[in-house]
Design a protein around this motif. Sequence first.
Motif, short mmCIF file in Angstrom:
data_model
loop_
_atom_site.label_atom_id
_atom_site.label_comp_id
_atom_site.label_asym_id
_atom_site.label_seq_id
_atom_site.Cartn_x
_atom_site.Cartn_y
_atom_site.Cartn_z
N LEU A 1 0.85 -1.19 0.00
CA LEU A 1 0.00 0.00 0.00
C LEU A 1 0.89 1.24 0.00
O LEU A 1 1.89 1.29 0.71
CB LEU A 1 -0.91 0.03 1.23
CG LEU A 1 -1.95 -1.09 1.34
CD1 LEU A 1 -2.68 -1.00 2.67
CD2 LEU A 1 -2.93 -1.04 0.18
N GLN B 1 -7.62 4.37 6.95
CA GLN B 1 -7.55 3.95 5.56
C GLN B 1 -6.96 2.55 5.42
O GLN B 1 -7.41 1.77 4.57
CB GLN B 1 -6.76 4.97 4.74
CG GLN B 1 -7.53 6.27 4.59
CD GLN B 1 -6.81 7.29 3.76
OE1 GLN B 1 -5.58 7.41 3.81
NE2 GLN B 1 -7.55 8.05 2.98
N LEU C 1 -8.98 -0.55 3.58
CA LEU C 1 -8.44 -1.32 2.46
C LEU C 1 -8.21 -2.79 2.85
O LEU C 1 -8.40 -3.69 2.03
CB LEU C 1 -7.15 -0.69 1.95
CG LEU C 1 -7.33 0.60 1.17
CD1 LEU C 1 -5.99 1.27 0.91
CD2 LEU C 1 -8.07 0.36 -0.13
N ALA D 1 -9.12 -0.41 -4.89
CA ALA D 1 -7.72 -0.11 -5.25
C ALA D 1 -7.21 1.17 -4.62
O ALA D 1 -6.02 1.31 -4.37
CB ALA D 1 -7.58 -0.02 -6.76
N VAL D 2 -8.09 2.13 -4.37
CA VAL D 2 -7.66 3.42 -3.84
C VAL D 2 -8.74 3.97 -2.91
O VAL D 2 -9.93 3.76 -3.14
CB VAL D 2 -7.36 4.43 -4.98
CG1 VAL D 2 -8.59 4.71 -5.82
CG2 VAL D 2 -6.77 5.72 -4.44
N HIS E 1 -4.91 14.29 -3.80
CA HIS E 1 -3.72 13.46 -3.82
C HIS E 1 -3.13 13.16 -2.44
O HIS E 1 -2.84 12.00 -2.13
CB HIS E 1 -2.68 14.09 -4.74
CG HIS E 1 -1.75 13.10 -5.33
ND1 HIS E 1 -0.45 13.40 -5.59
CD2 HIS E 1 -1.91 11.81 -5.68
CE1 HIS E 1 0.16 12.33 -6.09
NE2 HIS E 1 -0.71 11.36 -6.15
N VAL F 1 -4.85 10.17 -0.37
CA VAL F 1 -5.07 8.81 -0.88
C VAL F 1 -4.07 7.80 -0.35
O VAL F 1 -2.94 8.12 0.01
CB VAL F 1 -5.05 8.76 -2.43
CG1 VAL F 1 -6.12 9.64 -3.03
CG2 VAL F 1 -3.69 9.09 -2.99
N PHE G 1 -3.21 3.89 -2.02
CA PHE G 1 -3.57 3.01 -3.14
C PHE G 1 -2.73 1.75 -3.10
O PHE G 1 -1.69 1.68 -2.44
CB PHE G 1 -3.42 3.74 -4.48
CG PHE G 1 -2.07 4.35 -4.72
CD1 PHE G 1 -1.02 3.61 -5.24
CD2 PHE G 1 -1.86 5.70 -4.45
CE1 PHE G 1 0.21 4.18 -5.47
CE2 PHE G 1 -0.63 6.29 -4.69
CZ PHE G 1 0.41 5.53 -5.19
N ARG G 2 -3.21 0.77 -3.85
CA ARG G 2 -2.49 -0.50 -3.93
C ARG G 2 -1.36 -0.36 -4.96
O ARG G 2 -1.58 0.00 -6.10
CB ARG G 2 -3.45 -1.62 -4.30
CG ARG G 2 -4.51 -1.83 -3.23
CD ARG G 2 -5.33 -3.09 -3.45
NE ARG G 2 -6.45 -3.11 -2.52
CZ ARG G 2 -6.39 -3.47 -1.25
NH1 ARG G 2 -5.25 -3.88 -0.73
NH2 ARG G 2 -7.47 -3.44 -0.48
N VAL H 1 -0.97 0.49 -9.49
CA VAL H 1 -0.23 1.59 -10.11
C VAL H 1 0.92 1.04 -10.97
O VAL H 1 1.20 1.55 -12.05
CB VAL H 1 0.26 2.59 -9.05
CG1 VAL H 1 1.17 3.63 -9.65
CG2 VAL H 1 -0.92 3.24 -8.38
#
Length: 173
Positions: free
Chosen positions: A85, A103, A107, A114-115, A154, A157, A159-160, A164
């Motif tokens: 992550l 977060q 997740l 994904a995000v 931005h 966030v 994300f995985r 990306v």
Amino acid sequence: MNKPKISIILPVYNGEKYIALTINSILNQTFKDFELIIINDASSDQSKKIVLSYEDNRIVYIENYENIGQVGSINKGIELSNASLIARVDQDDTFAKDKLEIQFNFLNHNPDIAVVGSWAHVINPDGHLIRKLSIPHENNQMINVLLNSNPLFHPSVIFRKEVVLKMGLYSKK
């Protein structure tokens, strides 16, 4: 040492004014299992000295001897990261104390997502609130916004990494 659960990517270019505030907000998170990858993008101010003054084994310091820009530095951080992550933060942003914990838990319980992002506060240089930014939290509302703009802030966030990487990292365009 075990792999961290989250890698936080922090590109810095002449960020001496706010970088300590940013780093402190990250190191003081309720969630502790992370690495903070700070990429100094050939700063000419005191950014390096400030970053190196921290003695925390979660900080990974990378120095670009030539300026490669924010996107290049972010991509470098993602490629060097050890977690699945990725959280993003800029040199003049701060995290709410429980941001990573909330977060990460979301997740972790939603592997098909994904995000994840959050609302944000815009503050002036004195730390006073200028405005609050919000994003839709219902799927249909999010889809409608995505048709016209990017609703994710931005620095909010996580994300995985694998997603990306599959997309080819951040676009340099």
